[in-house]
Design a protein around this motif. Structure first.
Motif, PDB file in Angstrom:
ATOM      1  N   LYS A  45     -22.220  30.668   2.614  1.00  0.00           N
ATOM      2  CA  LYS A  45     -22.970  30.358   1.396  1.00  0.00           C
ATOM      3  C   LYS A  45     -24.038  29.317   1.671  1.00  0.00           C
ATOM      4  N   VAL A  46     -23.624  28.207   2.304  1.00  0.00           N
ATOM      5  CA  VAL A  46     -24.578  27.128   2.577  1.00  0.00           C
ATOM      6  C   VAL A  46     -25.659  27.593   3.550  1.00  0.00           C
ATOM      7  N   ALA A  50     -27.639  27.548   9.542  1.00  0.00           N
ATOM      8  CA  ALA A  50     -28.977  27.631   8.948  1.00  0.00           C
ATOM      9  C   ALA A  50     -30.006  26.995   9.868  1.00  0.00           C
ATOM     10  N   PHE A  76     -19.162  22.981   5.195  1.00  0.00           N
ATOM     11  CA  PHE A  76     -20.494  22.437   4.881  1.00  0.00           C
ATOM     12  C   PHE A  76     -21.323  22.178   6.132  1.00  0.00           C
ATOM     13  N   PRO A  77     -20.845  21.328   7.083  1.00  0.00           N
ATOM     14  CA  PRO A  77     -21.670  21.124   8.280  1.00  0.00           C
ATOM     15  C   PRO A  77     -21.853  22.394   9.091  1.00  0.00           C
ATOM     16  N   VAL A  92     -24.609  24.407   7.577  1.00  0.00           N
ATOM     17  CA  VAL A  92     -25.927  23.804   7.789  1.00  0.00           C
ATOM     18  C   VAL A  92     -26.376  24.004   9.228  1.00  0.00           C
ATOM     19  N   ILE A  93     -25.422  23.956  10.199  1.00  0.00           N
ATOM     20  CA  ILE A  93     -25.812  24.167  11.597  1.00  0.00           C
ATOM     21  C   ILE A  93     -26.286  25.600  11.800  1.00  0.00           C
ATOM     22  N   SER A 104     -24.968  35.384  -2.054  1.00  0.00           N
ATOM     23  CA  SER A 104     -24.258  35.770  -3.278  1.00  0.00           C
ATOM     24  C   SER A 104     -22.850  36.261  -2.981  1.00  0.00           C
ATOM     25  N   ILE A 130     -17.721  29.222   2.441  1.00  0.00           N
ATOM     26  CA  ILE A 130     -18.664  28.136   2.182  1.00  0.00           C
ATOM     27  C   ILE A 130     -19.725  28.068   3.279  1.00  0.00           C
ATOM     28  N   VAL A 134     -32.676  30.806   3.162  1.00  0.00           N
ATOM     29  CA  VAL A 134     -33.566  31.470   2.204  1.00  0.00           C
ATOM     30  C   VAL A 134     -34.621  30.497   1.704  1.00  0.00           C
ATOM     31  N   SER A 190     -28.105  30.181   1.825  1.00  0.00           N
ATOM     32  CA  SER A 190     -29.016  29.656   0.810  1.00  0.00           C
ATOM     33  C   SER A 190     -30.050  28.729   1.441  1.00  0.00           C
ATOM     34  N   LEU A 191     -29.643  27.906   2.422  1.00  0.00           N
ATOM     35  CA  LEU A 191     -30.622  26.997   3.027  1.00  0.00           C
ATOM     36  C   LEU A 191     -31.670  27.766   3.817  1.00  0.00           C
TER      37      LEU A 191
END
Lengths: 147, 116, 186
Positions: free
Chosen positions: A126-127, A45, A38-39, A42-43, A74, A123, A133, A130-131
């Motif tokens: 994925k994260v 992105a 997860f982190p 996000v980093i 996807s 993951i 986009v 999507s972020l």
């Protein structure tokens, strides 16, 4: 949306590879140290968002377009699901950790934890995808409004 | 008990903002503050006085680790909740931007008046 | 323990400023102060995973909010809602506080987890099981990630679905203008 000043662009060019590497490191070693998919995602992105903000959308659209980002998103979700189904086939239960029960790795090393690193990478993609986009759509929407 | 109460007060501030403000952005911010308060409360429940983070290091005895580590279950729940909240914030901002494009304002009473 | 309370009071003050500040930019920055203060509190509470995630997510939330709102003629919405609504919300708040005070005694007191309270039916809580067998059954040293990716991987799969759906909704809302220009259909 033509980008920011040359100072910001230069600093971004120097800093963004390190941010990307840090995000990948956080996602890869999630089963040993604080962090995880997860982190890390996000980093990653955040790195792409920084480049988008600094260089403007015209420059960025040529490098990573929205379509490949959504395809990444996807594909990462699908690979997570595939790991679950493989656990059903080999381990006897959905999302079973079949690699750890079959070939247990040495503890406290990178190749341990069975299918945890694989799911962490999925993951992360994925994260991050999507972020990025969502942010790119918001930025493009605003740019169109300003015209 | 005082510490739990502080998390509750933070939740109340967010609730006040959601119910009592007319600006759409302030309402979104109230929802974000409420999410923060709930996350903080869950982590406070899992806190153990003079404990350690639930991460094993080499040479650590498991029996001792069980008695000193923080509760890992709320942490695992909160880590997903934080990332979901980011996606939800993006969705809410998209709705607010579309409403602004349609009505030219973030004021919810104006939006209510100009229905249709 | 006092340190954690100081950080929580700091976040409450920052949240009040964020709610009441007139200019949108300063209120969004105060919201960032709430998130970063909480992230330091998480670090003191022994949750480094969550501290990392909170910092990064807070940055991206701020960027999204600022990009979406700044320069939008700018949102000079003053004044509050009508008075009956305020009274109703006060009544609701009183009810909520009453419930909270009623059930506060059911939680373990601060500084103790559910693991420290003896139970009469089961011999150990789920958290104790995860801490005990995390390294042996899953192989990861980070027990939070063990729970996230193996013991409770269904939750993570559901989380991925929720994130996917939220992002899909946002894209669908913004889509028409991005592809077809401002007028819409074509």
């Amino acid at each position: 949306m033509t980008g920011m000043s040359p100072i910001v662009k230069t600093v971004t060019r120097w800093v963004s590879p390190f941010i990307l590497a840090f995000g990948i490191y956080i996602a890869l070693t999630g089963h040993l140290t604080p962090g995880g998919g997860f982190p890390g995602g996000v980093i990653v992105a955040g790195c792409f968002i920084l480049i988008t903000l600094a260089y403007g959308k015209e420059r960025v659209e040529g490098i990573f377009d929205l379509k490949s980002a959504s395809v990444t998103d996807s594909l990462a979700s699908l690979s997570f699901l595939c790991m679950g189904l493989l656990g059903y086939v080999f381990g006897g239960g959905f999302l079973n950790n079949f690699i750890q029960s079959g070939f247990p790795g040495k503890a406290f090393e990178l190749l341990s934890g069975g299918n945890m690193p694989i799911i962490n990478i999925a993951i992360g993609f994925k994260v991050g995808g999507s972020l990025f986009v969502v942010f790119a759509y918001l930025a493009l929407f605003r740019a169109i409004e300003e015209e | 008990m005082l510490t739990y109460l502080l998390a509750f007060i933070l939740f109340a501030v967010g609730l006040y903002s959601v119910i009592n403000k007319r600006n759409l952005i302030k309402i979104i911010m109230g929802i974000i503050i409420m999410e923060h308060a709930v996350n903080a409360f869950l982590i406070l429940i899992g806190y153990r006085l003079s404990g350690e983070a639930p991460i094993l290091e080499e040479g650590m005895a498991i029996s001792e680790f069980v008695n000193t580590a923080m509760d890992p279950l709320p942490q695992a729940l909160v880590i997903t909740s934080i990332v979901i909240s980011l996606g939800v914030v993006a969705l809410m901002v998209a709705i607010a931007v579309r409403l602004y494009q349609h009505y030219g304002t973030f004021d919810i009473t104006e939006i209510r008046k100009l229905r249709g | 323990m006092v340190l954690i309370q100081i950080f929580l009071v700091f976040t409450i003050i920052a949240a009040l400023i964020a709610v009441e500040a007139p200019s949108p930019l300063s209120s969004i920055i105060s919201l960032g102060a709430v998130g970063f203060g909480l992230s330091i509190a998480f670090l003191w509470l022994g949750a480094p995973d969550i501290a990392i995630t909170q910092v990064v997510v807070e940055i991206i939330t701020l960027v999204i909010l600022i990009r979406a709102t700044i320069g939008k003629g700018v949102t000079e919405v003053r004044g509050n809602e009508s008075k009956p609504l305020l009274i109703g919300s006060l009544i609701l708040f009183g009810l909520g506080s009453a419930f909270f005070a009623n059930y506060l005694s059911a939680f373990p007191e601060f500084g103790k987890t559910a693991m420290d309270v003896p139970m009469d039916v089961f011999s150990e809580t789920p958290s104790q099981y995860y801490l005990k067998f995390g390294l042996e059954k899953v192989g990861g040293a980070n027990v939070v990630n063990d729970i996230l990716l193996d013991f409770r991987a269904y939750d993570t799969l559901g989380e991925a679905t929720v994130l996917f759906t939220a992002v899909l909704g946002a894209i669908t809302l913004l889509n028409k203008e991005v592809f077809f220009g401002k007028g819409g259909e074509k």
